[in-house]
Each structure stands twice: as structure tokens, then as C-alpha cells.
Design an enzyme around this catalytic site. Structure first.
Site, short mmCIF file in Angstrom:
data_model
loop_
_atom_site.label_atom_id
_atom_site.label_comp_id
_atom_site.label_asym_id
_atom_site.label_seq_id
_atom_site.Cartn_x
_atom_site.Cartn_y
_atom_site.Cartn_z
N HIS A 95 0.84 -1.08 -0.14
CA HIS A 95 0.12 -0.03 0.01
C HIS A 95 0.82 1.33 0.01
O HIS A 95 2.07 1.12 0.50
CB HIS A 95 -0.93 0.06 1.05
CG HIS A 95 -1.98 1.12 1.19
ND1 HIS A 95 -1.67 2.42 1.65
CD2 HIS A 95 -3.21 1.09 0.76
CE1 HIS A 95 -2.91 3.18 1.42
NE2 HIS A 95 -3.88 2.24 1.08
N GLU A 167 -3.70 2.40 -7.11
CA GLU A 167 -4.22 3.32 -6.16
C GLU A 167 -3.26 4.60 -6.70
O GLU A 167 -2.13 4.58 -6.07
CB GLU A 167 -4.31 3.07 -4.76
CG GLU A 167 -3.09 2.14 -4.32
CD GLU A 167 -2.70 2.10 -2.97
OE1 GLU A 167 -3.41 2.37 -2.06
OE2 GLU A 167 -1.44 1.97 -2.48
#
Length: 251
Positions: A95, A167
Site C-alpha cells: 500500500h 491506487e
């Protein structure tokens, strides 16, 4: 046909009381049967969430796992085998907050990816560019490099049992969102890079979009041909909003 997936990343949010309330809200949702739904609570609350969602078709995952598969002398980390024993099926790898703030490198993330798969934990590999990289026209270069790191280490077939989440870092928690076409362009490039190595793997892998996804924009994003669902941040902390996003994926 790829099954849509909506995954809620709770990040470093929650107390025992608020997690109990959120879990109760999720357990009361009428979720679309064709959508794979998952949540990623803080590690401290994984057991609480699994117990609270017992009997519900919601998968529980971890936000991070160790670079080695088994338990051992690695202070502060949680091993994939421990997460599997707790009941986790998925784990987020790479992430942007861990890349940018914690400083995790592609080399470290490769080790985490392999360790997770070694214990049957499915990695959700997160990739994406910063605003500076996008403005410099380097989006596909950055995303391609992050993807290539896994392919070069383990081969493209590693993605036969993994999920990829694109993302854009500039759209996380900022209220900014890539337009559906901007997101689709990157997703198509990701699938194209995989297809150049193995068309079957490329056709089957779920590609999620993450970056300020809400009920209001979910349907338009999920309507794109290479966007198979979303990795949801802030909106996943509200059961009703998260449910609406899941229904958008089901449509």
C-alpha cells in the site's frame, strides 16, 4: 468472467467499540451475491471482526504481513502463518502509505508477496504513482516498474493467485479521484503488461481501483471494462456507504 471485488481498508482506525459497531453494521447489510467482499481491519481487531462476521460472506484480510512465512524472531511483525491461523484469507502488499511513509522497497515487498503465497494467503498488490510522477507523464512507467518487480522475481503466473489494486497516491484521502477513463487507461495498461507474458493470467486477474471511491462515483468507475472493483479507504468505515459501493459493483 472475473468476479467483482470490493475491499475495505480500515487503515489505522478503530477502537473495540467502534469496530463492534461497524462489524454489526456490515453483518446487517444485504450484499450482492455476485460480489466478493472483503475487509482489512487493524491487526489488533482481526479476531474480533472474524467473530463478528461469522456466517457472513465477507472475507477478512490483513493490512500487512512479515517478510518470512513462519513465526520467529522478528519483533513487531505478524507472520503469514499466524494470519492464516487467525482466519485471514488476504493480505495487502505495498500500500502506498507503507511505500511512502514506512519506506518499504520493491525488494521488501517481493519477500512479503512470496511469504504470503507460501502460506496460502492471497496478496493484494498495491501499485500507483504520486502526483509528481503523474504530472511528469511517468504513470505507466512507475506502475509498470512496480508490476515488473514481482514478474521478474516470481514469473507472471504469481498473479494467478493474487489481486492487483491500482491506487494513484495523489487520489488517496485527498478527495481527488482519477476520472473513470484515467483509471481505465492505467488498468488496461496493467492488463496489457500481464497479457504480454501470459494472456490467461491477464484475463483472470482482478484489478481494483483505489483512490477516494465513494457510493457517488463507484458505479461509473466499476463500469469500465478493466476495473473489477475497488479498494476502499475512508468510505469503508461507514457500513451503509460501503454497502452502497458493494451494490454498485454488483450492478
Amino acid at each position: 468472467m472475473r468476479r467483482p471485488m470490493v475491499a475495505g481498508n480500515w487503515k489505522m482506525h478503530g477502537t473495540r467499540a467502534s469496530v463492534a459497531e461497524l462489524t454489526k453494521g456490515l453483518s446487517n447489510l444485504a450484499l450482492p451475491s455476485g460480489v466478493e467482499v472483503a475487509v482489512f481491519p487493524p491487526a489488533l481487531f482481526i479476531n474480533q471482526v472474524i467473530d463478528g462476521l461469522a456466517g457472513k460472506e465477507i472475507t477478512v484480510g490483513a493490512q500487512n504481513s512479515a517478510v518470512q512465512p513462519e513465526q520467529g524472531a522478528l519483533t513487531g511483525e505478524v507472520a503469514p502463518e499466524q494470519l492464516v491461523e487467525a482466519g485471514c484469507k488476504l493480505v495487502l502488499i505495498g500500500h502506498s502509505e507503507r511505500r511512502q511513509i514506512i519506506g518499504e522497497t520493491d525488494e521488501v515487498l517481493n519477500r512479503k508477496f512470496a511469504a504470503a503465497q507460501a502460506k496460502g494467503l492471497k496478496p493484494v498488490l498495491c501499485i500507483g504513482e504520486t502526483l509528481e510522477e503523474r504530472e511528469a507523464g511517468k504513470t505507466l512507467e512507475v506502475v509498470g516498474r512496480q508490476l515488473s518487480s514481482i514478474i521478474e522475481a516470481f514469473g507472471v503466473k504469481a498473479f494467478a493467485d493474487a489481486v492487483i489494486a491500482y491506487e494513484p497516491v495523489w487520489a488517496i484521502g485527498t478527495g481527488l479521484t482519477a476520472t473513470p477513463q484515467q483509471a481505465q487507461d492505467v488498468h488496461a495498461a496493467i492488463r496489457g503488461q500481464l497479457a504480454a507474458e501470459d494472456a490467461e493470467v491477464a484475463a483472470k486477474v482482478q484489478l481494483l481501483y483505489g483512490g477516494s471511491v465513494k457510493a457517488a462515483n463507484a458505479a461509473e468507475l466499476f463500469g469500465m471494462p478493466d476495473i473489477d472493483g475497488g479498494l476502499i479507504g475512508g468510505a469503508s468505515l461507514n457500513a451503509d456507504e460501503f454497502g452502497a459501493i458493494c451494490r454498485a459493483a454488483g450492478n
